[in-house]
Design a protein around this motif. Structure first.
Motif, short mmCIF file in Angstrom:
data_model
loop_
_atom_site.label_atom_id
_atom_site.label_comp_id
_atom_site.label_asym_id
_atom_site.label_seq_id
_atom_site.Cartn_x
_atom_site.Cartn_y
_atom_site.Cartn_z
N MET A 1 0.84 -1.20 0.00
CA MET A 1 0.00 0.00 0.00
C MET A 1 0.87 1.25 0.00
O MET A 1 2.04 1.22 0.40
CB MET A 1 -0.91 0.02 1.24
N THR A 2 0.30 2.36 -0.44
CA THR A 2 1.02 3.64 -0.40
C THR A 2 1.17 4.10 1.04
O THR A 2 0.46 3.61 1.94
CB THR A 2 0.25 4.71 -1.20
N THR A 3 2.07 5.04 1.28
CA THR A 3 2.28 5.56 2.63
C THR A 3 1.01 6.23 3.16
O THR A 3 0.65 6.07 4.33
CB THR A 3 3.43 6.58 2.64
N ALA A 4 0.30 6.93 2.28
CA ALA A 4 -0.95 7.57 2.68
C ALA A 4 -1.99 6.53 3.07
O ALA A 4 -2.71 6.70 4.07
CB ALA A 4 -1.48 8.44 1.54
N GLY A 5 -2.06 5.45 2.30
CA GLY A 5 -2.99 4.38 2.62
C GLY A 5 -2.67 3.72 3.95
O GLY A 5 -3.57 3.38 4.73
N LEU A 6 -1.37 3.55 4.23
CA LEU A 6 -0.96 2.96 5.51
C LEU A 6 -1.32 3.87 6.68
O LEU A 6 -1.76 3.40 7.73
CB LEU A 6 0.56 2.70 5.50
N PHE A 7 -1.17 5.19 6.50
CA PHE A 7 -1.48 6.13 7.59
C PHE A 7 -2.99 6.16 7.86
O PHE A 7 -3.41 6.26 9.01
CB PHE A 7 -0.96 7.53 7.26
N ILE A 8 -3.80 6.09 6.82
CA ILE A 8 -5.25 6.04 7.02
C ILE A 8 -5.62 4.76 7.76
O ILE A 8 -6.47 4.76 8.68
CB ILE A 8 -5.99 6.12 5.67
N THR A 9 -4.98 3.65 7.39
CA THR A 9 -5.22 2.39 8.07
C THR A 9 -4.83 2.47 9.53
O THR A 9 -5.54 1.98 10.43
CB THR A 9 -4.45 1.24 7.39
N ILE A 10 -3.70 3.11 9.83
CA ILE A 10 -3.24 3.30 11.21
C ILE A 10 -4.27 4.09 12.01
O ILE A 10 -4.60 3.74 13.15
CB ILE A 10 -1.87 4.00 11.23
N ALA A 11 -4.80 5.16 11.40
CA ALA A 11 -5.79 5.99 12.09
C ALA A 11 -7.06 5.19 12.39
O ALA A 11 -7.59 5.25 13.51
CB ALA A 11 -6.14 7.21 11.23
N LEU A 12 -7.54 4.42 11.42
CA LEU A 12 -8.74 3.60 11.63
C LEU A 12 -8.50 2.52 12.68
O LEU A 12 -9.38 2.21 13.49
CB LEU A 12 -9.19 2.97 10.31
N ILE B 1 7.51 3.53 9.50
CA ILE B 1 6.09 3.32 9.20
C ILE B 1 5.70 1.87 9.44
O ILE B 1 4.59 1.57 9.90
CB ILE B 1 5.77 3.75 7.74
N GLN B 2 6.63 0.94 9.16
CA GLN B 2 6.34 -0.48 9.39
C GLN B 2 6.23 -0.78 10.88
O GLN B 2 5.34 -1.52 11.31
CB GLN B 2 7.44 -1.35 8.77
N ILE B 3 7.13 -0.19 11.67
CA ILE B 3 7.09 -0.40 13.11
C ILE B 3 5.83 0.19 13.72
O ILE B 3 5.14 -0.46 14.50
CB ILE B 3 8.35 0.21 13.77
N LEU B 4 5.52 1.43 13.35
CA LEU B 4 4.33 2.09 13.88
C LEU B 4 3.07 1.31 13.50
O LEU B 4 2.17 1.13 14.33
CB LEU B 4 4.25 3.52 13.34
N PHE B 5 3.01 0.86 12.26
CA PHE B 5 1.85 0.08 11.79
C PHE B 5 1.70 -1.19 12.61
O PHE B 5 0.59 -1.52 13.06
CB PHE B 5 2.04 -0.27 10.31
N GLU B 6 2.79 -1.89 12.84
CA GLU B 6 2.75 -3.15 13.60
C GLU B 6 2.32 -2.92 15.04
O GLU B 6 1.53 -3.68 15.60
CB GLU B 6 4.13 -3.81 13.56
N VAL B 7 2.84 -1.85 15.65
CA VAL B 7 2.53 -1.55 17.05
C VAL B 7 1.06 -1.17 17.21
O VAL B 7 0.38 -1.67 18.11
CB VAL B 7 3.44 -0.42 17.58
#
Length: 444
Positions: free
Chosen positions: A286-297, A376-382
């Motif tokens: 996914m794009t970085t923007a897509g990952l950040f939206i996923t993190i927020a949700l 971004i990978q670490i933050l997403f995983e956490v």
């Protein structure tokens, strides 16, 4: 022992039992003793209804191992106190005041009356939705895998979807079914209803019953119902539109699909971060923007009283209403013409601060143990671990043992709740009768 400690230790006990069962040779497909870290991580992920996994559950574990994962996810989704109380009712015993208080805290209920009936309703609701999910998934799995394996696949995925766990027996999760309307519809409906809360489902049922029976006095919806349903619908709509617009030009996720499949994938990707963990696209692409939206949700999560995790939709609405009140120059926080108590506002702030602090601390620690990973990978995983989601960019299996232990602790904290865990450690809060003088402070 306080009620908070009972609940926290209860989850630990279930995780420990699950770890022992998953370590047994009959739980692995090769018949060998399982690795302790793999068993502990998988058990914690199942009990905390997360879905993160360091191995492929479909090939690494035997049928018995997969069955244990499903049972642990079921216990974790229902909650320790709900499960134990149901077992007490099943053998005909009555539970005391202490257990009623524990149920009240575990389910975040305003009162203790009718606790036994609530537990029965929760179990009945769970069985109805999961069995319905099994029957709906059978036409998708049986033609391809036969009745025996197809039935087990339907049962396993229905349980994991309803409990927002996210474990899948397919190597690519549900990517192979991204264009199947039946699978996407069934899994997303189970995720939504499982995460929206039992009280909301009950009120919805009573409202439908009154309409069908044409009663003159219809069911009145509570504030919990209005906030949970409206916030969920808003987030689902925003998420679907956002993912569709952002990922449509990404050939590795949405770009290569036709319009129908793009809408299905965007819808699924909007549902699954709240907080299920299934995926119909490769999250790592996914794009970085897509990952950040996923993190927020993921961080927002599901609703109170459901099987999902995260900060919760009601917490978000209380905090946004506070912001709206400040901007309008008012002094009372209102939601649907109802005043929000100061105690609830303070609780919402406490949940936000505790959640952010946990995510920051875990992210820093994993950044130290695995410095080669992208931030971004670490933050997403956490965030995925804390919000008990289970989505991953694909680094879970390759991180160090220390990072896996940090994620285990993060999943546990996210499942029992920051405030409940602090209450278990520090003891029940005691209100003070001392009132101090008020003074202004520059803020913002």
């Amino acid at each position: 022992m306080t009620v908070a400690r009972t609940i926290c230790l209860g989850f630990m006990a279930v995780i420990a039992v699950g770890t022992i069962l998953l370590m047994m040779p009959f739980s692995t497909s090769n018949g060998m003793w399982n690795n302790l870290i793999v068993a502990l991580f998988t058990s914690t992920s199942a009990v905390c209804v997360t879905g993160l996994s360091v191995v492929d559950p479909g090939t690494y574990f035997s049928f018995w191992g997969q069955l244990f994962i499903a049972l642990l996810a079921q216990i974790g989704g229902l909650g320790y106190m709900t499960t134990t109380t149901f077992l007490i009712l099943l053998i005909g015993r009555r539970f005391d005041m202490r257990q009623k208080i524990a149920i009240q805290q575990a389910l975040d209920r305003p009162g203790m009356s009718g606790s036994a009936q609530v537990i029965r309703s929760i179990i009945a609701t769970t069985l109805i939705f999961e069995i319905t999910g099994v029957f709906l998934l059978l036409p998708a799995f049986v033609p391809e895998y036969g009745w025996s394996k197809g039935l087990w696949l339907a049962i396993f995925h229905s349980i994991n979807a309803w409990n927002n766990a996210g474990f899948s027996l397919f190597k690519d999760n549900l990517i192979g079914y991204q264009s199947s309307f039946l699978v996407v519809f069934t899994i997303t409906m189970l995720i939504i209803f499982g995460g929206i809360g039992y009280q909301v489902i009950l009120e919805m049922y009573l409202w439908l019953r009154d309409r069908i029976l044409k009663k003159t006095k219809n069911q009145r919806f509570s504030l919990d119902f209005k906030v949970a349903t409206s916030t969920t619908l808003i987030l689902l709509f925003i998420g679907t539109v956002a993912f569709f617009c952002i990922e449509i030009r990404n050939p590795e996720t949405f770009g290569s699909l036709n319009l129908r499949d793009q809408i299905l994938v965007a819808w699924f990707q909007s549902v699954t971060p709240r907080t299920a963990g299934f995926n119909t696209i490769d999250i790592g692409k996914m794009t970085t923007a897509g990952l950040f939206i996923t993190i927020a949700l993921m961080f927002i999560g599901a609703s109170p009283g459901g099987t999902g995790g995260g900060m919760k939709t009601t917490t978000l609405r209380v905090l946004t209403s506070c912001t709206k009140t400040i901007l309008q120059g008012k002094e009372e926080v209102l939601l649907y013409d109802r005043k929000i108590a100061i105690s609830l506002i303070l609780k919402a702030v406490g949940v936000l601060v505790g959640s952010v602090a946990t995510v920051i601390l875990a992210t820093i620690l994993i950044s130290l143990t695995d410095p080669t990973l992208d931030f971004i990978q670490i933050l997403f995983e956490v965030v995925s671990a804390f919000a008990t989601v289970g989505l991953s960019t694909g680094i879970t299996a390759s991180i160090s043992t220390a990072a896996k232990l940090i994620l285990i602790i993060t999943m546990y904290v996210g499942r029992v709740g920051v405030l409940l865990l602090m209450s278990a450690v520090l003891g029940d809060p005691r209100p003070t009768r001392i009132h101090y003088p008020e003074e202004n402070l520059l803020v913002g």
